[in-house]
Each structure stands twice: as C-alpha cells, then as structure tokens.
Design an enzyme around this catalytic site. Structure first.
Site, PDB file in Angstrom:
ATOM      1  N   SER A 683      19.014  86.883  34.991  1.00 39.07           N
ATOM      2  CA  SER A 683      18.923  86.943  36.454  1.00 39.07           C
ATOM      3  C   SER A 683      19.086  88.339  37.031  1.00 39.07           C
ATOM      4  O   SER A 683      18.936  88.525  38.238  1.00 39.07           O
ATOM      5  CB  SER A 683      19.972  86.002  37.074  1.00 39.07           C
ATOM      6  OG  SER A 683      21.266  86.408  36.711  1.00 39.07           O
ATOM      7  N   LYS A 726      26.625  82.467  43.467  1.00 43.11           N
ATOM      8  CA  LYS A 726      26.226  83.856  43.735  1.00 43.11           C
ATOM      9  C   LYS A 726      26.250  84.152  45.238  1.00 43.11           C
ATOM     10  O   LYS A 726      26.706  85.220  45.670  1.00 43.11           O
ATOM     11  CB  LYS A 726      24.831  84.118  43.159  1.00 43.11           C
ATOM     12  CG  LYS A 726      24.794  84.089  41.632  1.00 43.11           C
ATOM     13  CD  LYS A 726      23.365  84.208  41.108  1.00 43.11           C
ATOM     14  CE  LYS A 726      23.329  84.163  39.597  1.00 43.11           C
ATOM     15  NZ  LYS A 726      21.955  84.231  39.050  1.00 43.11           N
TER      16      LYS A 726
END
Length: 780
Positions: A683, A726
């Site tokens: 990511s 996140k």
C-alpha cells in the site's frame, strides 16, 4: 572371658568410611571402595607394617549425604586388617578382617583421607548363666531358621557359626549374616557387655522366627484348605472388609455404582455397548490392579459426558440485543450477525451453528464479546486458549494405551460445561504451533467443520460425539498465520480499532465505573471529563483497543484510593495540568504533520495490529553512483517490490526522463523512518511514486495530505486494505486530505460520519491524477 584385650591402647590410624554396613570384630567384610577418601585411606593402611585401618560407619540419618564430615560418623568403630585386595581402575575391592572395637577420640586430618586418634574399647568380662542361656537360645533359633542354607564352602551356615570358638564372635557373625540394619548393628557393636549383645540379638531373632512361623502357617493353611477359586473368593471378601473399615467402596460396590450411573446417563447405543463391555472387563479385575483404575477412569469419563443434556436457547431477539449493547459499545456489524443467527435458530431450531472467527487487534473486546453472546443465548461458556499449542493430542486426546492418558481439551470443555451445546471460545487461533507431534490446526479442521463434527472421535474415548450443537467462536489478531483450509471453515468478522470518540464513550460507560467499583472509592470522588480522557488516549496509549486506557484509568483510581484510605474524601478532578502527577510524562508521541518539509518527501498511511499509523517516505539522490538504489527502514520484500515498481514507473514516464546529467547518473536512497518497526505490504506504492516524482522534479509534495494505494508499472492504482484504521491515524495526525484508490470508496462507509465530515477524500484510478493533486504545478 572377653574376646578383646582390656588394656587401653591409644594410637592413630587411617579411617575407612563404611556405608550401609557395620564391621564386627571376628568377622570379615568385602568392601568396594570408589571414593578418593577411601582409596587414599587403604593406600595409607597398606603402607604400614600391620596393613590396618579403622572401619567407621556413617550414621543412619546421614546415609544419603554426599559430603560427609566427622559429625556424620559413629564414634565406635572396628580396627581391621586388609587380608585381600584387588584394584579395578580407580577403585579397590578389599576384604577386611575385624580385630577389635575402638573409640575415635578425635580426627587428626581429613585430607587426603580421614586419620583419627583412637583408643581400644574393650568389652567388660561377663559370663553369667543368664548370658550363656541367651547365647545358646539365640544359636538354636538361628540354626532352625537357617537349616537349609549353605556357605560358599559347602558347609551349612549353622555349622559355620558353630565352628567359631569365641562366643562373642559367634554372636557378631550371626548378626552379620542376618543383616539387622545399620542402626541395630551399630547398637550391637557399641554394647557395653556380652549380655547386652546377646539380649539385642535374641530380641531380633526371636521376632523374625515368629514372623517366619506365621507366614509358613498361613501358606500351609491356604495350600491345604483352599482351591484357586476359593482362595480368590476369600481374598476378595477380606479386601472388601478392609475397604469397609477404611471407609472406601469395595470393588463390587464400585462396579454396581458405575452400572447405575450408566443407566441414568442415557448413553447412546454405541457408547452404552462400549461401556457395558468395559464394565464386564472391570468386574473380572481386582481393584488393586493398574488396569482396574484405567478402565474405571474411562467409564467415569463416559458417564460424565452430557450426551443428551442441553440448555434451551433464549431466542428473545430484543433481550439479546439489549445484552450485547449493555456489554459492548458499537461493534454494530458483529452484533447484527449474532442477532441474525438467533433469528435463524428461532425459525429453524435444527439449524447448524456457524463457526465465527473474530479478527482484530488486542483489546477490542473479542473474548468478552464471546461471553456476552453466551449470556444472550443463555448457553454455558467455556474458553480455551490455543496460543502456543503444538500437539494435536491436546485437542484429540491420547490413546488409552499410554500411561496417564486423558481426553482432549475439547471433550474436557464439554464435560465441564455439563451440556452438549455450550459456547466454546477458541482464543488466539492464529498462534497455533506445529512440530513433530502433529499439527493442531489439522485437528481443528474436523472439529470446526459442521459436515464432520457430528461424529467427532476423541482418541481417548474412541466413541462418536456430536459437536454440531456446539457454538464455536474463535479469535485472532490476524488471519495471515491461519492455514487456508482452516480459515475456509470459519466466517470471519473483523473488529477494527476504536476511534478516539468511541474510546471516550467506552471509558465513560464501562471502564471508569468498573475501576471505581474495583478500587472501592466513592462514585463522586473521581472526576474525569471528556477532554482529559481524550488526552489520556492520545498521550498515554497507542493501541486500537482499550486495554492500555483501562490500565491508565486504573492507575489514577488506585492513587485516589490511597488518598481516600488516608482519610481524605475530597473530590479529585483530573485535568491536563495535574495528570502528570497521576500518570507521569506522556508516553506516546504520534506522528504529526512535519514542519520541516522539502523535495522528495511524502506522507503515507500504514495498517498495524494496534490500529493505523502514518509514515513518511524520504528520498534522496546519491552523488555519482549510477544505478545504485538503497532502501532502508526495516522494510519487507513486498514493500521493496513496491519501491522498485514505483521507481520503474517514474523513470519510464516521459515527464521524468529529462533532467540534468547529474540527476540521471545519481544513485537513489529511499528511507522510511522508525527503523525499529518492521514494515511490509504493497500500500505504500503511491506514496513512494509521489516522493520520487517530487525528488526528480524538485517540486515539494503538499504536507497536509496523506495517501495509500498499490501502483502498477502502467500507473494504475489498485485497492488496499485497512482503510478505516489508516483514516483514523491520519485524522489523529491532523491530516486534512487523503488520497485513496477509487476501488476503496466503499470502505469509507466504515469510517465514522464525524471523521468523514472533517477530511476531504480524493479518489484516483491512475498515478497521474494523484501527482496533479499532491504536487502543485508538476506538469505545468
């Protein structure tokens, strides 16, 4: 007349320490000597003209000691002469001839061998008629007892004793042959007169004669009067009477009790037939037989299992929902799934229970949620930790052929629950081990499969037991370590970390009242406002759950409890100022928006087991080191590949191939700070590509913006996981805009509405869109 000289003679001689034996005057004793002290004592004796030494025995209370000193030895010993010797490597076999009794006055030295100053210890003259009568009676009894025993010379032992002329030596020889034990033999050696010697030996030998006669009488009676069956019957009757006197059940009563319990237990046909078979075997064994105990324990386990006992599920959906909300805050999806299952059971009671797996970071309430579900259903709850388990026999049990075999932990949990439909929580399923003893995960595949577990065979019981009625719930921190076939048998429900707002609510509703109750302080003493709880969350905890928050609140409550215990009942309000007095300096320094910024730096987002975090990607050119690439920061292989992929895209993009000769020939260093923390996953690809683009174009990235996403060589952005965690991390750090793959738009529904309203989300399909948004003027 005495056998020993009456004059007192003092002399010094080496001492040989004897263990479990006493040497008498007028007798011989073979001794194997392996200790250094003993070998040196014998060598010293052999170097003398008489080849003599003093034989002293270790006290009975000190026989097991390794290090012997003077206080561990008897004071009276025997002067002996070495008549034969044979050396074997570092040890010696010697034959000692006892000469006379001696008394140890003091030890002169103890290295390299014991040497003592001794005085002869003669026995007083004593030849009365009583003494002679005791001696002759002792000799007669000994002759009767040892009539059929012969010595090595072929002579009967009784004849060997009669050949000894000295009466005292005869007595000593009889004692040596019988083996009275160290204490009695030493008492005999220390006796002050021959009459006392004869009395001690006579008491012992007459007792032994009576015991021998009694044994012969019993043996003769049994052999003459009873056959095999009669003998067993009598012995069983005697054993039953003994057990009654001891207050224990007899074998027959025990078997009858087991038979009654079997009938009452309502066993299935297979189990009942097997139990009957084992009970028949049990009835043919004596209760002192080891196999009797094994079979009896096996039958007890079969009887105690709840083959047909179950609890009725409470299928009141409103009540269940109220209990779940009472015990846990939020967790909407999980609660909804439980209520759905209750609805299914209400409409179809025979429906098989699902195997649920709660996956989430520590402290989010996975285990306690299982307890709440059991309470809502009205089922018994059993918890089993699988962390570190590496033997499949712990789950399946051991076969009865092994000593100490027991059922596996699954069947033990069922037995403890006393019903066949409890809720069993298998904690930490992701931490199972595996070694040469088997793979517990493979055993769980049968246990957790509704298509197989209706006939689960435990190795110990070896009978089919229906586990399909059991509601299994497992917990894990991550699914990465769970085997794919096992994971396929479970329905995964993810419990992500809590937001700061949710943690504040949890603290107010559950944690603070619990700590006030546990510490015993008055409810109005502790004052904790929302902003201070938020400070504790931000500056003293770094977690997705609330365990550390609970510890911090507990720490505050204990300090207030100490104040109350001293008599001060004044209310205490915790503020941002006085919080240092309770918790000390702040422990957590979250990543914040950097004030110092420059080219080649971007802000990424990462998922961790404790929630989410933001990370910074730093890049730098290395002078005159063509094609060299350094990647640092404790990075895993997948993240390295993401860096390589991003770099290849940037180098191949037309807008970045131009530049000075110095840039084209320079090496590259990519660093992700917090080098002590391992990082991996795809990511970070978008953040790395943006940082490289900033480095090569010498244009800075916006510092109020964070990004996540996987990049391909063609510049496409692929979806990633952990969006909620996140986003929460970015919000804590003060980020105002977040770039995510467009395919992750659906995941924003998991983010609390309050946070979504405070952050701008930029959805992108290609890296060029991200570069336009993150680096102002990059293509213009």
């Amino acid at each position: 007349m005495s056998a020993e000289k009456n004059e007192l003679v003092s002399s010094s001689a080496p001492v040989l320490v004897l263990k479990d034996a006493v040497l008498f005057p007028g007798t011989t004793l073979p001794v194997f000597v392996a200790s250094a002290l003993g070998v040196e004592a014998i060598n010293a004796a052999l170097s003398g003209p008489e080849k003599s030494l003093i034989a002293v025995t270790i006290r009975a209370s000190s026989q097991d000691k390794l290090d012997i000193d003077h206080s561990d030895l008897y004071q009276i010993g025997t002067k002996a002469v070495i008549s034969r010797m044979n050396r074997v490597e570092n040890s010696i076999n010697v034959l000692l001839n006892g000469i006379s009794r001696v008394k140890v006055n003091r030890y002169l030295k103890d290295k390299p061998y014991f040497e003592a100053d001794v005085t002869s210890f003669p026995m007083s003259e004593d030849s009365t008629p009583e003494t002679e009568a005791l001696h002759r009676e002792t000799l007669k009894i000994f002759t009767d007892m040892r009539r059929n025993f012969t010595a090595e010379t072929g002579l009967p032992i009784s004849e060997l004793v009669k050949n000894v002329q000295n009466p005292l030596y005869q007595t000593y020889l009889i004692a040596a042959i019988l083996g009275l034990g160290v204490e009695k033999e030493q008492t005999l050696l220390e006796a002050s007169s021959r009459k006392e010697v004869c009395q001690i030996l006579y008491d012992y030998i007459s007792y032994e004669q009576n015991v021998q006669k009694l044994r012969e009488k019993i043996s003769t009676q049994v052999a003459n009067e009873l056959g095999k069956e009669q003998r067993e019957y009598v012995l069983h009757r005697q054993l039953d009477e003994i057990q009654k006197e001891l207050g224990e059940k007899s074998g027959k009563e025990d078997i009858k009790s087991l038979e009654d319990q079997m009938i009452k237990a309502g066993l299935p046909e297979k189990a009942f037939n097997e139990a009957k078979k084992q009970l028949k075997r049990l009835s043919s064994l004596t209760s002192i037989s080891p196999e009797y105990q094994v079979i009896s324990s096996y039958l007890q386990h079969i009887i105690e299992l709840p083959w047909n006992k179950k609890t009725e599920d409470n299928l009141d959906l409103n009540r269940a929902e109220a209990i779940l909300n009472e015990d846990h805050y939020d967790l909407k999806d999980v609660k909804e799934r439980i209520i759905e299952q209750l609805a299914v059971l209400k409409l179809n009671p025979s429906a098989k229970g699902p195997i649920l797996c709660f996956v989430g970071p520590p402290g989010v309430g996975k285990t306690s949620l299982g307890q709440s579900i059991a309470r809502a259903l009205g089922r018994k709850f059993e918890r089993m930790s699988l962390g570190g388990m590496h033997d499949e026999a712990e789950l399946r049990g051991h076969r009865r052929t092994y000593i100490g075999a027991m059922p596996g932990r699954i069947m033990e949990a069922i037995r403890r629950a006393t019903v066949n439909n409890p809720l069993i929580m298998l904690d930490e399923i992701d931490k199972l081990g595996v070694d040469f003893r088997g793979d517990p995960a493979a055993a769980l595949m049968e246990i957790l499969d509704p298509a197989q577990n209706f006939e689960f065979h435990d190795n110990y019981l070896d009978l089919p037991f229906d586990l399909s009625k059991v509601l299994f719930i497992t917990t894990a921190n991550t699914t990465d370590n769970i085997s794919k076939p096992l994971l396929d048998r479970m329905e995964t429900l993810r419990l992500s970390g809590y937001t700061e707002y949710e943690k504040v609510e949890i603290a107010k509703r559950y944690l603070i009242p619990r700590e006030i109750s546990d510490t015993g302080i008055p409810a109005n003493i502790l004052i904790l406002k929302d902003d201070v709880i938020g400070t504790i969350i931000r500056e003293y905890t770094r977690e997705a759950g609330v365990r550390e928050l609970q510890r911090s609140i507990s720490h505050i409550a204990r300090k207030i409890a100490m104040q109350v215990a001293k008599g001060n009942n004044s209310p205490v309000e915790i503020t941002r100022i006085n919080i240092l007095e309770f918790l000390g300096p702040k422990k957590v320094f979250l990543e914040q928006i950097r004030k110092k910024w420059g080219n080649g730096i971007s802000t990424g987002m990462a998922w961790t087991e404790t929630g989410g975090d933001i990370i910074y990607i730093e890049t730098s050119l290395l002078p005159k080191r063509k094609e060299e690439i350094k990647i640092t920061g404790y990075i895993g292989n997948i993240m390295r590949e993401s860096v390589t992929c991003a770099l290849s895209y940037i180098w191949a993009h037309p807008n970045f191939r131009t530049g000075s000769e110095e840039i084209r020939e320079s090496g590259l260093h990519v660093h992700i700070p917090a080098g002590a923390i391992p990082k991996d996953g795809p990511s970070a690809g978008v953040a790395v590509a943006v940082a490289l683009a900033s480095l090569y174009t010498k244009k800075p990235v916006r510092n109020d913006l964070a990004m996540t996403g996987e990049i391909t060589l063609s510049g496409l952005i692929l979806p990633v996981g952990g969006i909620k965690e996140k986003v929460l991390a970015a919000h804590r750090a003060g980020i105002h805009e977040i770039v995510i793959p467009r395919a992750n738009e659906k995941d924003l529904n998991e983010v609390p509405e309050q946070i979504r309203s405070e952050i701008k989300f930029f959805l992108a399909d290609e890296i060029n869109e991200v570069l336009h948004e993150t680096i102002p003027g990059i293509f213009g």
